[in-house]
Structures are given as C-alpha cells and as structure tokens.
Design an enzyme around this catalytic site. Structure first.
Site, short mmCIF file in Angstrom:
data_model
loop_
_atom_site.label_atom_id
_atom_site.label_comp_id
_atom_site.label_asym_id
_atom_site.label_seq_id
_atom_site.Cartn_x
_atom_site.Cartn_y
_atom_site.Cartn_z
N ASP A 155 0.84 -1.19 0.00
CA ASP A 155 0.00 0.00 0.00
C ASP A 155 0.88 1.25 0.00
O ASP A 155 1.39 1.66 1.03
CB ASP A 155 -0.90 -0.01 1.24
CG ASP A 155 -1.86 1.17 1.21
OD1 ASP A 155 -2.81 1.13 0.42
OD2 ASP A 155 -1.62 2.16 1.94
N TYR A 160 3.81 9.35 0.44
CA TYR A 160 4.75 8.67 1.34
C TYR A 160 6.21 8.93 0.94
O TYR A 160 7.13 8.63 1.70
CB TYR A 160 4.49 7.16 1.38
CG TYR A 160 3.07 6.80 1.83
CD1 TYR A 160 2.27 7.74 2.47
CD2 TYR A 160 2.53 5.55 1.61
CE1 TYR A 160 0.97 7.44 2.86
CE2 TYR A 160 1.24 5.24 1.99
CZ TYR A 160 0.46 6.19 2.61
OH TYR A 160 -0.82 5.89 3.00
N HIS A 222 -6.63 9.66 -2.51
CA HIS A 222 -6.10 9.58 -1.14
C HIS A 222 -7.01 10.28 -0.13
O HIS A 222 -7.33 9.73 0.94
CB HIS A 222 -4.69 10.17 -1.11
CG HIS A 222 -3.85 9.71 0.03
ND1 HIS A 222 -2.48 9.59 -0.06
CD2 HIS A 222 -4.15 9.32 1.29
CE1 HIS A 222 -1.99 9.15 1.09
NE2 HIS A 222 -3.00 8.98 1.93
N SER A 383 5.30 -2.52 9.37
CA SER A 383 6.35 -2.71 10.35
C SER A 383 7.68 -2.81 9.63
O SER A 383 7.79 -3.51 8.63
CB SER A 383 6.13 -3.97 11.19
OG SER A 383 7.22 -4.11 12.06
N1 LIG Z 1 -5.25 6.28 3.26
C1 LIG Z 1 -4.69 6.96 4.24
O1 LIG Z 1 -4.94 8.15 4.43
C2 LIG Z 1 -3.76 6.26 5.16
C3 LIG Z 1 -3.42 6.83 6.38
C4 LIG Z 1 -2.59 6.15 7.25
C5 LIG Z 1 -2.08 4.92 6.88
N2 LIG Z 1 -2.40 4.38 5.66
C6 LIG Z 1 -1.83 3.09 5.23
O2 LIG Z 1 -2.03 2.13 6.25
C7 LIG Z 1 -0.78 1.58 6.64
C8 LIG Z 1 -0.81 1.16 8.11
O3 LIG Z 1 -1.15 2.23 8.94
P1 LIG Z 1 -0.08 2.97 9.87
O4 LIG Z 1 1.24 2.92 9.20
O5 LIG Z 1 -0.67 4.24 10.26
O6 LIG Z 1 -0.05 2.17 11.16
P2 LIG Z 1 -0.09 0.74 11.78
O7 LIG Z 1 0.24 -0.30 10.81
O8 LIG Z 1 -1.37 0.67 12.49
O9 LIG Z 1 1.04 0.88 12.88
C9 LIG Z 1 2.37 1.05 12.57
C10 LIG Z 1 3.11 1.23 13.87
O10 LIG Z 1 2.93 0.10 14.72
C11 LIG Z 1 4.18 -0.56 14.91
N3 LIG Z 1 3.92 -1.99 14.79
C12 LIG Z 1 3.63 -2.68 13.68
N4 LIG Z 1 3.41 -3.98 13.96
C13 LIG Z 1 3.56 -4.10 15.29
C14 LIG Z 1 3.47 -5.20 16.17
N5 LIG Z 1 3.16 -6.43 15.73
N6 LIG Z 1 3.70 -4.99 17.48
C15 LIG Z 1 4.02 -3.76 17.94
N7 LIG Z 1 4.11 -2.66 17.15
C16 LIG Z 1 3.89 -2.85 15.83
C17 LIG Z 1 5.11 -0.04 13.85
O11 LIG Z 1 6.43 0.03 14.32
P3 LIG Z 1 7.65 -0.69 13.58
O12 LIG Z 1 7.70 -0.22 12.17
O13 LIG Z 1 8.83 -0.25 14.37
O14 LIG Z 1 7.40 -2.16 13.69
C18 LIG Z 1 4.57 1.38 13.63
O15 LIG Z 1 5.05 2.25 14.64
C19 LIG Z 1 0.19 2.72 6.30
O16 LIG Z 1 1.53 2.30 6.28
C20 LIG Z 1 -0.35 3.17 4.98
O17 LIG Z 1 0.04 2.30 3.95
C21 LIG Z 1 -3.24 5.02 4.82
#
Ligand SMILES: NC(=O)c1ccc[n+]([C@@H]2O[C@H](COP(=O)([O-])OP(=O)(O)OC[C@H]3O[C@@H](n4cnc5c(N)ncnc54)[C@H](OP(=O)(O)O)[C@@H]3O)[C@@H](O)[C@H]2O)c1
Length: 433
Positions: A155, A160, A222, A383
């Site tokens: 994604d 980004y 987006h 992650s």
């Molecule tokens: N459409 C939109 O507007 C939008 C907005 C936000 C996000 N997104 C998409 O959604 C994806 C995921 O959302 P997100 O990046 O906000 O957050 P997320 O996946 O909910 O959380 C990521 C955070 O959690 C940590 N983490 C991941 N797996 C873990 C585990 N098993 N145990 C403990 N900590 C863990 C990661 O740290 P580490 O990396 O250190 O493991 C990072 O700090 C994004 O990367 C993006 O592709 C889209």
C-alpha cells in the site's frame, strides 16, 4: 482446528519455497488440488482419494516435508480421504500453474492469506503491507524483506515519498525470481494536488515510473480534498501546503471531475481497479450517482477506538471492499506528539486486548488485526521489523469468539487520528467535519 482454505496461485504464496500437492485419483486422472508454502501448513491434502501424493519444493531444493500423515476430513466440505503419501522434489512445478488458479489446502496451522473479490473482478489479498513512514533509506530492503516474508499487497502513495525506493525492492525480488509482477498487488494513491482532471494521468504515469511497473492493481483518491496543483519539479511529494509551509490553497476540481479521470486510468490499463480513501458516507452516496466504474475499495482509518459501523454497513450494501489503516490506533501517531494519541491507553498495551490474546496464544497486534479481518476488512499493517512483519501477516490462523469481537468493538470512542487538523493548524481544512 482443521479447515479448508482457498488460495490463489500467485497471490498467496508466502515465499519461494512452495510445496505443492499433486493428487492422482484411482482412475489415474491427474489433478492438482493443494499447495502451501513453508510455514503455512504442516499438512496439505487433496480433495480426492490419492494413492500417490507428490510434493515439490521450489527455491532451496530442501525437503520441507518428506512424508505426510494421513488425515481424516473433519468438516462437511471434505468428501475424500487421503491415506498414503510419498514426497519427491520437483523444483519449479508450481510454475506450471497459471497465476490466479484457485487451489485448496486443508490445514490446521494456516498462515495463508485469503483474498477479497473486488467488484472490479480482481482478487485483493486480505493482508497487505503499509508503506507510510517507511524511510526512503530502508524502503527498498523493507519491501524486499516483506515480499520474502510472504506479503504480496503493498500500500503505497505519492505522499509517502518512497515510491521509487519501494519499486527498487520490488524489482530486486522479481529479478531474484522470488515473485512475478502479476503475483503482486500494488496499490498507490492520488495526492490532493493532482485532483484536476488533466493532472491525474500524468502523475499516475510518474508514479508508475517510480515503482518501475506499468500498471497499478489499485489506485485510490487519497483524500476527498482538491488542492491547487504543485508541479513535481517544484516539490515532490508536494504535501498539504501550496508554499511548502503553511498555505492551504484549494483547487476547483470536484470529486466528479477527479473520478472521471480515475475511470480513464482503467480504460487505459494504468490501473486495474480504482477506489477511494478517507471518504465518508455522504460523499460516497454522491459518487455512486455518477460513477461509471464503482469504487472497488474504500480505505479508512479503522481501529477499536474508531469502529465506524455505519460506514462499513454502507460499503457492504454497495459492494465496496473496505481496507483498514492504522489498525493499532494511536501506535502510528504517537511520534507526531498528538495529544490524544499520547494520552490514550495504547491498544497494543491494553490489558483487555492482552488478556484476549493470551487466550489464543496471540500477541495484542494479532488480536487487533484479527478483529478487523473477522469484520470482513482487509488490513495493511506497517512494520519495519522482520519479526513483526511476519507475525502481522500471520494473524489469520485463529478466530476470536463473538464475545471477544464484541468486547473489542466496545472500545469505540469515535476517535480519529489521521486528519489534517491533527498535524497542523488547518484554518480551512476540516475535511472530517
Ligand atoms: N489512506 C490513508 O490516508 C492512510 C493513512 C494512514 C495509513 N495508511 C496506510 O495504512 C498503513 C498502516 O497504517 P499505519 O502505518 O498508520 O499504522 P499501523 O500499521 O497501524 O502501525 C504502525 C506502527 O505500529 C508498529 N507496529 C507494527 N506492527 C507491530 C506489532 N506487531 N507490534 C508492535 N508494534 C507494531 C510499527 O512500528 P515498527 O515499524 O517499528 O514495527 C509502527 O510504529 C500505512 O503504512 C499506509 O500504507 C493510509
């Protein structure tokens, strides 16, 4: 618990080491019924009575399972018994099967990623990998490692700022024969400054070039907000502010204008499916009035503090698949020093979530991800760490009870983290107002 799982050849193979089951029926007609990759299943089975059972190991040439125990089907879908097995190594046999062939495995330790059938006809892996905040310096390795760990959906987004690096990770994995382009599901997004109809195709072409691919599997708007165009030569990615500092300058593009341009991407083969992100119900109702191509997916912030049941109901009723982002709630936003993200109980450390996890021998992250997938959503956790990227991917091999699902949904407080007003003082940008 034993169960049949369906997989799609090319989308659900977790790594180059692949076991494939080849069954020969008593009548001698050969057919293929199952496959599984290393770590997916300890047992694989076929639908028919099989006097001969062949496994192949692709990649390392190492025998992963040389014999298989006999199993007796335990659910009504399984009509046949498998009694005897032998294993031989036939490297590369899996390649004989066309991509997207539907195959079945019987397993009691599933780490297999099912897919969601989109209204465009495409199959989207239910678990993918999020690329927001993956630093450009490491993005290539992260994507490469994620592919090796078994991720097939990525994604990404212009915003980004790491699409070229992510593309390098993809190119390396393809070059090394770990995966083929058609086995990946690459998602990207249209940034707010490119909403004007005539800006859409050129920026998609740039994003495709950055990724080093010639189509996106899914391309999303987006955010439902159109901002004035900023030329990539001036600043890329452009971010929210026209001057790169503080000025929010809207463009005149309507969502209808942007969506029409998105539809032409499908017609030109630049995107297989198109969808939206951060849209609320009102705008979806409007979009559906004029859409010639209906949005295939809706990507939204979704975690126990923001359950959004009504929006999910609408998406379901309209046949739009939903992808959850920021599944761990505040975890992703603490680094921005958002007050409410700092003050709230981190879901990953919440005693109730932890206690539920202990019942199933799962970590809190897996509980939060499984809660979302059991609600029918796709997930895209991010992650940078290899161990966690694996454990996040492997969050589907257990089922939370109805009671546990309800308990987790009961955390709902309507708290949204990902909105402009949380990042900067947006005097005229209350898009979730
Ligand atoms: N459409 C939109 O507007 C939008 C907005 C936000 C996000 N997104 C998409 O959604 C994806 C995921 O959302 P997100 O990046 O906000 O957050 P997320 O996946 O909910 O959380 C990521 C955070 O959690 C940590 N983490 C991941 N797996 C873990 C585990 N098993 N145990 C403990 N900590 C863990 C990661 O740290 P580490 O990396 O250190 O493991 C990072 O700090 C994004 O990367 C993006 O592709 C889209």
């Amino acid at each position: 618990m034993w169960r049949w799982r369906e997989g799609v050849r090319g989308q659900h193979e977790p790594n180059p080491i692949t076991i494939i089951a080849l069954g020969l029926s008593p009548t001698g007609i050969a057919f293929v019924r199952g496959w599984a990759g290393k770590g997916w299943s300890r047992h694989i089975g076929v639908f028919a009575y099989t006097p001969l059972y062949v496994t192949t190991v692709r990649g390392t040439g190492k025998v992963l399972a040389s014999t298989h125990q006999a199993w007796t089907p335990t659910d009504k879908e399984s009509k046949y018994k498998y009694h005897h097995s032998r294993s031989i190594i036939l490297p590369g046999l899996l390649d004989l099967f066309p991509s997207h062939t539907h195959l079945y495995i019987l397993t009691n330790s599933v780490k297999m990623v099912p897919s969601i059938k989109l209204n465009s006809g495409a199959e989207m892996p239910q678990v993918g990998f999020g690329l927001w905040k993956v630093d450009g310096e490491i993005a290539s390795d992260v994507v490469y490692n994620a592919i090796k760990a078994g991720y097939r959906l990525f994604d990404g987004a212009c915003d980004y700022g790491n699409e070229a690096e992510c593309g390098q990770g993809v190119a390396r994995a393809i070059k090394e024969g770990i995966v083929k382009r058609e086995e990946l599901f690459i998602v990207s997004k249209l940034w707010n400054t490119f909403h004007d109809g005539d800006r859409v195709e050129p920026i998609v072409r740039k994003q495709l070039a950055d990724w080093g691919v010639d189509y996106f599997d899914l391309y999303l708007i987006h955010f439902p907000v159109a901002l004035e165009y900023v030329d990539p030569s001036v600043r890329y990615p452009p971010g929210w502010h026209f001057d790169g500092k503080s000025e929010i300058r809207p463009s005149k593009a309507t969502i209808q204008e942007t969506w029409t341009a998105m539809e032409s991407l499908v017609e030109k083969g630049l995107a297989k499916s198109i969808g939206v992100s951060n849209f609320q119900a009102q705008l979806l109702y409007d979009l559906l009035r004029y859409a010639k191509i209906r949005p295939a997916t809706l990507q939204i912030e979704h975690h126990p503090y923001l359950v959004q049941q009504n929006l999910l109901n609408l998406a379901k009723a309209e046949g739009i698949a939903v992808t959850a982002y920021s599944s761990f709630g505040p975890a992703s936003f603490r680094e921005f020093n958002m007050e409410h993200a700092q003050k709230l109980q981190p879901l990953l450390e919440d005693p109730t979530i932890k206690a539920i996890g202990e019942k199933y021998n799962k970590d809190p992250a897996q509980v939060l991800l499984r809660w979302a997938t059991q609600r029918g959503l796709a997930i895209i956790p991010k992650s940078s760490r290899e161990a966690t990227m694996k454990s996040n991917l492997n969050s589907l091999d257990f089922d939370l009870s109805e009671e546990d699902l309800k308990t987790i949904s009961g955390f709902d407080r309507g708290i949204r983290f990902n909105q402009p007003t949380n990042y900067f003082s947006a005097e005229n940008l209350w898009i979730f107002g």
